[in-house]
Design a protein around this motif. Sequence first.
Motif, PDB file in Angstrom:
ATOM      1  N   ASN A   1      -2.150   7.682  23.124  1.00 26.84           N
ATOM      2  CA  ASN A   1      -1.385   8.344  22.056  1.00 26.84           C
ATOM      3  C   ASN A   1       0.089   7.968  22.042  1.00 26.84           C
ATOM      4  O   ASN A   1       0.934   8.738  21.575  1.00 26.84           O
ATOM      5  CB  ASN A   1      -1.516   9.873  22.158  1.00 26.84           C
ATOM      6  CG  ASN A   1      -2.965  10.329  22.181  1.00 26.84           C
ATOM      7  OD1 ASN A   1      -3.795   9.805  21.422  1.00 26.84           O
ATOM      8  ND2 ASN A   1      -3.276  11.282  23.037  1.00 26.84           N
ATOM      9  N   VAL A   2       0.424   6.780  22.567  1.00 25.16           N
ATOM     10  CA  VAL A   2       1.809   6.311  22.540  1.00 25.16           C
ATOM     11  C   VAL A   2       1.872   4.973  21.807  1.00 25.16           C
ATOM     12  O   VAL A   2       1.072   4.075  22.068  1.00 25.16           O
ATOM     13  CB  VAL A   2       2.383   6.153  23.962  1.00 25.16           C
ATOM     14  CG1 VAL A   2       3.790   5.551  23.918  1.00 25.16           C
ATOM     15  CG2 VAL A   2       2.413   7.497  24.680  1.00 25.16           C
ATOM     16  N   LYS A   3       2.844   4.849  20.929  1.00 25.33           N
ATOM     17  CA  LYS A   3       3.061   3.618  20.168  1.00 25.33           C
ATOM     18  C   LYS A   3       4.358   2.974  20.670  1.00 25.33           C
ATOM     19  O   LYS A   3       5.350   3.670  20.909  1.00 25.33           O
ATOM     20  CB  LYS A   3       3.182   3.950  18.676  1.00 25.33           C
ATOM     21  CG  LYS A   3       3.275   2.762  17.745  1.00 25.33           C
ATOM     22  CD  LYS A   3       1.917   2.165  17.476  1.00 25.33           C
ATOM     23  CE  LYS A   3       2.027   1.021  16.456  1.00 25.33           C
ATOM     24  NZ  LYS A   3       2.331   1.518  15.101  1.00 25.33           N
ATOM     25  N   PHE A   4       4.344   1.655  20.816  1.00 28.35           N
ATOM     26  CA  PHE A   4       5.533   0.921  21.247  1.00 28.35           C
ATOM     27  C   PHE A   4       6.024   0.057  20.092  1.00 28.35           C
ATOM     28  O   PHE A   4       5.318  -0.839  19.633  1.00 28.35           O
ATOM     29  CB  PHE A   4       5.206   0.068  22.469  1.00 28.35           C
ATOM     30  CG  PHE A   4       4.774   0.874  23.662  1.00 28.35           C
ATOM     31  CD1 PHE A   4       5.711   1.452  24.506  1.00 28.35           C
ATOM     32  CD2 PHE A   4       3.423   1.081  23.927  1.00 28.35           C
ATOM     33  CE1 PHE A   4       5.320   2.206  25.600  1.00 28.35           C
ATOM     34  CE2 PHE A   4       3.022   1.833  25.013  1.00 28.35           C
ATOM     35  CZ  PHE A   4       3.969   2.401  25.854  1.00 28.35           C
ATOM     36  N   ILE A   5       7.251   0.325  19.643  1.00 24.95           N
ATOM     37  CA  ILE A   5       7.782  -0.326  18.446  1.00 24.95           C
ATOM     38  C   ILE A   5       9.039  -1.117  18.806  1.00 24.95           C
ATOM     39  O   ILE A   5       9.941  -0.585  19.462  1.00 24.95           O
ATOM     40  CB  ILE A   5       8.122   0.722  17.363  1.00 24.95           C
ATOM     41  CG1 ILE A   5       6.912   1.648  17.130  1.00 24.95           C
ATOM     42  CG2 ILE A   5       8.522   0.041  16.065  1.00 24.95           C
ATOM     43  CD1 ILE A   5       7.212   2.825  16.233  1.00 24.95           C
ATOM     44  N   PRO A   6       9.135  -2.380  18.385  1.00 24.34           N
ATOM     45  CA  PRO A   6      10.331  -3.178  18.715  1.00 24.34           C
ATOM     46  C   PRO A   6      11.569  -2.674  17.978  1.00 24.34           C
ATOM     47  O   PRO A   6      11.476  -2.101  16.895  1.00 24.34           O
ATOM     48  CB  PRO A   6       9.944  -4.584  18.265  1.00 24.34           C
ATOM     49  CG  PRO A   6       8.885  -4.384  17.229  1.00 24.34           C
ATOM     50  CD  PRO A   6       8.125  -3.162  17.637  1.00 24.34           C
ATOM     51  N   LEU A   7      12.735  -2.909  18.590  1.00 23.25           N
ATOM     52  CA  LEU A   7      13.995  -2.614  17.919  1.00 23.25           C
ATOM     53  C   LEU A   7      14.302  -3.736  16.929  1.00 23.25           C
ATOM     54  O   LEU A   7      13.871  -4.882  17.107  1.00 23.25           O
ATOM     55  CB  LEU A   7      15.133  -2.506  18.938  1.00 23.25           C
ATOM     56  CG  LEU A   7      14.990  -1.452  20.038  1.00 23.25           C
ATOM     57  CD1 LEU A   7      16.256  -1.417  20.885  1.00 23.25           C
ATOM     58  CD2 LEU A   7      14.696  -0.073  19.460  1.00 23.25           C
ATOM     59  N   ALA A   8      15.055  -3.401  15.899  1.00 25.21           N
ATOM     60  CA  ALA A   8      15.453  -4.414  14.913  1.00 25.21           C
ATOM     61  C   ALA A   8      16.316  -5.485  15.578  1.00 25.21           C
ATOM     62  O   ALA A   8      16.995  -5.227  16.587  1.00 25.21           O
ATOM     63  CB  ALA A   8      16.213  -3.752  13.768  1.00 25.21           C
ATOM     64  N   ASN A   9      16.298  -6.695  15.021  1.00 23.59           N
ATOM     65  CA  ASN A   9      17.009  -7.835  15.622  1.00 23.59           C
ATOM     66  C   ASN A   9      18.509  -7.604  15.766  1.00 23.59           C
ATOM     67  O   ASN A   9      19.164  -8.243  16.590  1.00 23.59           O
ATOM     68  CB  ASN A   9      16.766  -9.096  14.783  1.00 23.59           C
ATOM     69  CG  ASN A   9      15.338  -9.588  14.919  1.00 23.59           C
ATOM     70  OD1 ASN A   9      14.686  -9.346  15.927  1.00 23.59           O
ATOM     71  ND2 ASN A   9      14.848 -10.279  13.892  1.00 23.59           N
ATOM     72  N   GLU A  10      19.064  -6.707  14.987  1.00 21.23           N
ATOM     73  CA  GLU A  10      20.515  -6.483  15.033  1.00 21.23           C
ATOM     74  C   GLU A  10      20.977  -5.846  16.342  1.00 21.23           C
ATOM     75  O   GLU A  10      22.180  -5.798  16.633  1.00 21.23           O
ATOM     76  CB  GLU A  10      20.937  -5.596  13.861  1.00 21.23           C
ATOM     77  CG  GLU A  10      20.324  -4.207  13.901  1.00 21.23           C
ATOM     78  CD  GLU A  10      20.496  -3.465  12.583  1.00 21.23           C
ATOM     79  OE1 GLU A  10      21.436  -2.647  12.497  1.00 21.23           O
ATOM     80  OE2 GLU A  10      19.688  -3.709  11.659  1.00 21.23           O
ATOM     81  N   TYR A  11      20.016  -5.369  17.168  1.00 22.25           N
ATOM     82  CA  TYR A  11      20.382  -4.698  18.421  1.00 22.25           C
ATOM     83  C   TYR A  11      20.207  -5.619  19.625  1.00 22.25           C
ATOM     84  O   TYR A  11      19.813  -5.181  20.712  1.00 22.25           O
ATOM     85  CB  TYR A  11      19.547  -3.435  18.590  1.00 22.25           C
ATOM     86  CG  TYR A  11      19.698  -2.492  17.409  1.00 22.25           C
ATOM     87  CD1 TYR A  11      20.903  -1.832  17.172  1.00 22.25           C
ATOM     88  CD2 TYR A  11      18.649  -2.298  16.511  1.00 22.25           C
ATOM     89  CE1 TYR A  11      21.051  -1.004  16.085  1.00 22.25           C
ATOM     90  CE2 TYR A  11      18.776  -1.460  15.417  1.00 22.25           C
ATOM     91  CZ  TYR A  11      19.989  -0.820  15.200  1.00 22.25           C
ATOM     92  OH  TYR A  11      20.145  -0.005  14.111  1.00 22.25           O
ATOM     93  N   ILE A  12      20.534  -6.875  19.447  1.00 23.45           N
ATOM     94  CA  ILE A  12      20.409  -7.847  20.534  1.00 23.45           C
ATOM     95  C   ILE A  12      21.296  -7.490  21.716  1.00 23.45           C
ATOM     96  O   ILE A  12      20.989  -7.802  22.876  1.00 23.45           O
ATOM     97  CB  ILE A  12      20.743  -9.276  20.012  1.00 23.45           C
ATOM     98  CG1 ILE A  12      20.394 -10.323  21.081  1.00 23.45           C
ATOM     99  CG2 ILE A  12      22.202  -9.363  19.608  1.00 23.45           C
ATOM    100  CD1 ILE A  12      18.934 -10.473  21.351  1.00 23.45           C
ATOM    101  N   ASN A  13      22.429  -6.824  21.446  1.00 24.94           N
ATOM    102  CA  ASN A  13      23.338  -6.434  22.533  1.00 24.94           C
ATOM    103  C   ASN A  13      22.691  -5.451  23.498  1.00 24.94           C
ATOM    104  O   ASN A  13      23.001  -5.421  24.691  1.00 24.94           O
ATOM    105  CB  ASN A  13      24.620  -5.819  21.953  1.00 24.94           C
ATOM    106  CG  ASN A  13      24.341  -4.507  21.223  1.00 24.94           C
ATOM    107  OD1 ASN A  13      23.489  -4.466  20.330  1.00 24.94           O
ATOM    108  ND2 ASN A  13      25.054  -3.453  21.567  1.00 24.94           N
TER     109      ASN A  13
END
Length: 304
Positions: free
Chosen positions: A254-266
Amino acid sequence: MELNQLRCFIAVAEELHFGHAAQKLDMLPSALGRYIKLLEEDLGTRLLSRSTRNVSLTPHGALFLDDAKEIVSMADQLQQRFKKLARQNAGRLRIGAIDSATINLVPHVLHIFRDNWPEVDIQIVEDKSSKLLPKLKSGRLDLIFIRPTEQKDEALESQFLFYEDVVLAISEKHRLAQCSEIHVNDLINVPMIVPERRVRPHSYDLTLDLFDNASFKPQLVQIADEKQTIINMVAAELGAAIMPKWVSRMSALNVKFIPLANEYINVRHKLALSAVWVKDSRDETRDNMMKVVMQELAIISQKY
């Protein structure tokens, strides 16, 4: 006179039965009898008295037994001593690693390293970066894979390896579970589960840095330090968590793993992994391991 002959004589002297002694030595009674006969011929005296029913020691046999045991014992000790020296000369490598490194990096390089240097004794210690560094500096570890420290230690040599990707762990029942990527503004009013900074400073800072330029302050919830526990809290809908991408391989219903948007490379650059060892220390085994690490780095980094 040979050691095998002495071992055969000792076995018969202790068992006083050729069949039992042969079984103890895993050999045929006839072969055992030949060894005893050759030993007696070499010594020029009878050591055992044999009859159809009984075996006993002669006076010379009883006298010879203690010396035979001492000779065999000394030979065994000598053999073990030099086997131990051979293992020491073959090398030993004591590796320390944080959990991220033990997931992919360490197993990957160990497999290749053992194929090339199977005689090396390898020990693995998993712990936090703050606990591994003192062990390295005190000589209890030879090589560690950790998060790089903010301040450079002149006594240590380090090699940057790669940055880890990060994801948002969120309950599948949450509205954000349908997103293909996450932006900071999506996390308004979402409780963020973080460890205590003194326990896991990199993980704590990872979450806060994401909100550096946000127009709101994150709702921080400090209820767990270990990654598996944090995921369990996420599954229980107690909040979300910014975590290394590799945690998606952990058991998590019951856990989903979602990537952060590319703008948060820092933010991603907060999760660096480095190899560290004591400067100016000569260690061929450690250097061989680092050669494997650098040769395989492109493949390993893709798993993070």
